[in-house]
Motif scaffolding. Structure first.
Motif, PDB file in Angstrom:
ATOM      1  N   ASN A  40       0.828  -1.210   0.000  1.00 12.45           N
ATOM      2  CA  ASN A  40       0.000   0.000   0.000  1.00 12.45           C
ATOM      3  C   ASN A  40       0.862   1.259   0.000  1.00 12.45           C
ATOM      4  N   ASP A  41       2.172   1.125  -0.325  1.00 10.63           N
ATOM      5  CA  ASP A  41       2.985   2.324  -0.494  1.00 10.63           C
ATOM      6  C   ASP A  41       2.709   2.897  -1.886  1.00 10.63           C
ATOM      7  N   LEU A  56      -8.115  -2.428   8.494  1.00 11.23           N
ATOM      8  CA  LEU A  56      -7.355  -2.517   9.748  1.00 11.23           C
ATOM      9  C   LEU A  56      -7.660  -1.327  10.656  1.00 11.23           C
TER      10      LEU A  56
HETATM   11  C1  LIG Z   1      -0.704   1.180   4.696  1.00  9.23           C
HETATM   12  O1  LIG Z   1      -1.740   0.665   5.537  1.00  9.23           O
HETATM   13  C2  LIG Z   1      -1.437   0.731   6.911  1.00  9.23           C
HETATM   14  C3  LIG Z   1      -2.534   0.010   7.674  1.00  9.23           C
HETATM   15  O2  LIG Z   1      -3.761   0.649   7.618  1.00  9.23           O
HETATM   16  C4  LIG Z   1      -1.306   2.180   7.324  1.00  9.23           C
HETATM   17  O3  LIG Z   1      -0.982   2.261   8.699  1.00  9.23           O
HETATM   18  C5  LIG Z   1      -0.205   2.834   6.508  1.00  9.23           C
HETATM   19  O4  LIG Z   1      -0.140   4.199   6.802  1.00  9.23           O
HETATM   20  C6  LIG Z   1      -0.476   2.648   5.005  1.00  9.23           C
HETATM   21  N1  LIG Z   1       0.666   3.161   4.256  1.00  9.23           N
HETATM   22  C7  LIG Z   1       0.527   4.036   3.247  1.00  9.23           C
HETATM   23  C8  LIG Z   1       1.790   4.494   2.603  1.00  9.23           C
HETATM   24  O5  LIG Z   1      -0.552   4.448   2.885  1.00  9.23           O
END
Ligand SMILES: *[C@@H]1O[C@H](CO)[C@@H](O)[C@H](O)[C@H]1NC(C)=O
Length: 285
Positions: free
Chosen positions: A79-80, A142
């Motif tokens: 999710n980056d 989450l």
């Molecule tokens: C990816 O998901 C996690 C869990 O919700 C979150 O804490 C994190 O900030 C997210 N990373 C990005 C880069 O969006």
């Protein structure tokens, strides 16, 4: 000497029986295996060899690896900003709060092999076994409050007459469980139960979630001998003492436990005897 040996045997037997009682309180007597409770699969499926599959596989390996370290963890993979935005996989696992990490990791490995069969190529899936739970999705669930009902079940109405007394104790156990933070076992003698919230819930959110689960199980199950309510982030289970024993051969397991305890006790007694005899021999010689 003989009384000493007997004392040893007795101590070991008491120790073992206590352990058995404790374990039975902590779970239904049917908890020896990985008992299935519920599962759910999303409608949407992914393509084999897609970026989502890569992220999901990496998520599942992270879950398996982490389960030998701690009883709860959550992961977000891909999710980056660099990754394709719709390929991210989010997931978590949790083991029942009384498990050792070795048992947790066994349960999670079993679960992962089952979830792949139950929900082939689905973007999202959840599987709750008696001892452990896994959920993954293609959206970020989450840490988001969710008290939707995932599974509920009541046993048939109990056979005993004294419903008023049963309900008083049952509600006592449920009241106690509602105050759980994380995992709690509660026993009144006549009624047993346990409750658990997901590891990332705050005390306040856990209490809200269990409040709803307890209200649900009370209104749903009336004076049923056993009841289970699983919400998305917490669950509560209760049963009348002995309810699950009748259906299982746990008494056999107790007999095995006692036999082992007696053997261990006798061996320990003989060991002490040998040490004492050799000491006497030295002292005399
Ligand atoms: C990816 O998901 C996690 C869990 O919700 C979150 O804490 C994190 O900030 C997210 N990373 C990005 C880069 O969006």
């Amino acid at each position: 000497m003989l009384p000493l040996i007997n004392l040893f045997s007795l101590l070991f037997i008491i120790f073992t029986i206590n352990n058995h009682v404790h374990l039975r309180h902590a779970a239904s007597a049917a908890s020896g295996g990985h008992i299935f409770i519920y599962s759910g699969c999303s409608q949407v499926k992914y393509q084999p060899n897609s970026p989502y599959e890569t992220n999901l596989n990496s998520l599942l390996s992270s879950i398996v690896a982490a389960s030998s370290q701690t009883l709860y963890n959550a992961f977000a993979i891909g999710n980056d900003t660099a990754a394709p935005p719709d390929a991210a996989a989010y997931g978590l696992y949790q083991c029942r709060g009384d498990l050792k990490t070795t048992d947790c990791s066994t349960c999670i490995s079993t679960l992962i092999s089952q979830i792949e069969l139950l929900c082939p190529y689905t973007n999202g899936a959840s599987l709750q076994l008696d001892r452990c739970f896994v959920r993954y999705e293609d959206t970020d669930f989450l840490g988001k409050i969710d008290t939707s009902v995932r599974y509920k079940k009541c046993s048939p109405t109990r056979r005993g007459n004294d419903d008023v007394e049963f309900l008083r104790r049952r509600d006592g156990v449920l009241g106690d469980l509602q105050a759980a933070v994380g995992f709690r076992v509660s026993v009144t003698g006549a009624v047993e139960g346990y409750a658990q919230c997901l590891g990332d819930l705050s005390a306040a959110d856990c209490s809200d979630c269990l409040g709803e689960a307890v209200a649900e199980v009370k209104s749903l199950c009336g004076s049923a001998a056993a009841g289970d309510v699983f919400l998305a982030q917490c669950y509560v289970r209760y049963w009348e003492a002995g309810y699950y024993d009748a259906a299982s051969d746990s008494s056999n397991q107790d007999d095995v436990g006692k036999t082992v305890a007696i053997i261990v006790g006798v061996v320990a007694g003989v060991a002490v005897l040998i040490v004492l005899l050799s000491y006497c021999k030295k002292a005399l010689g």
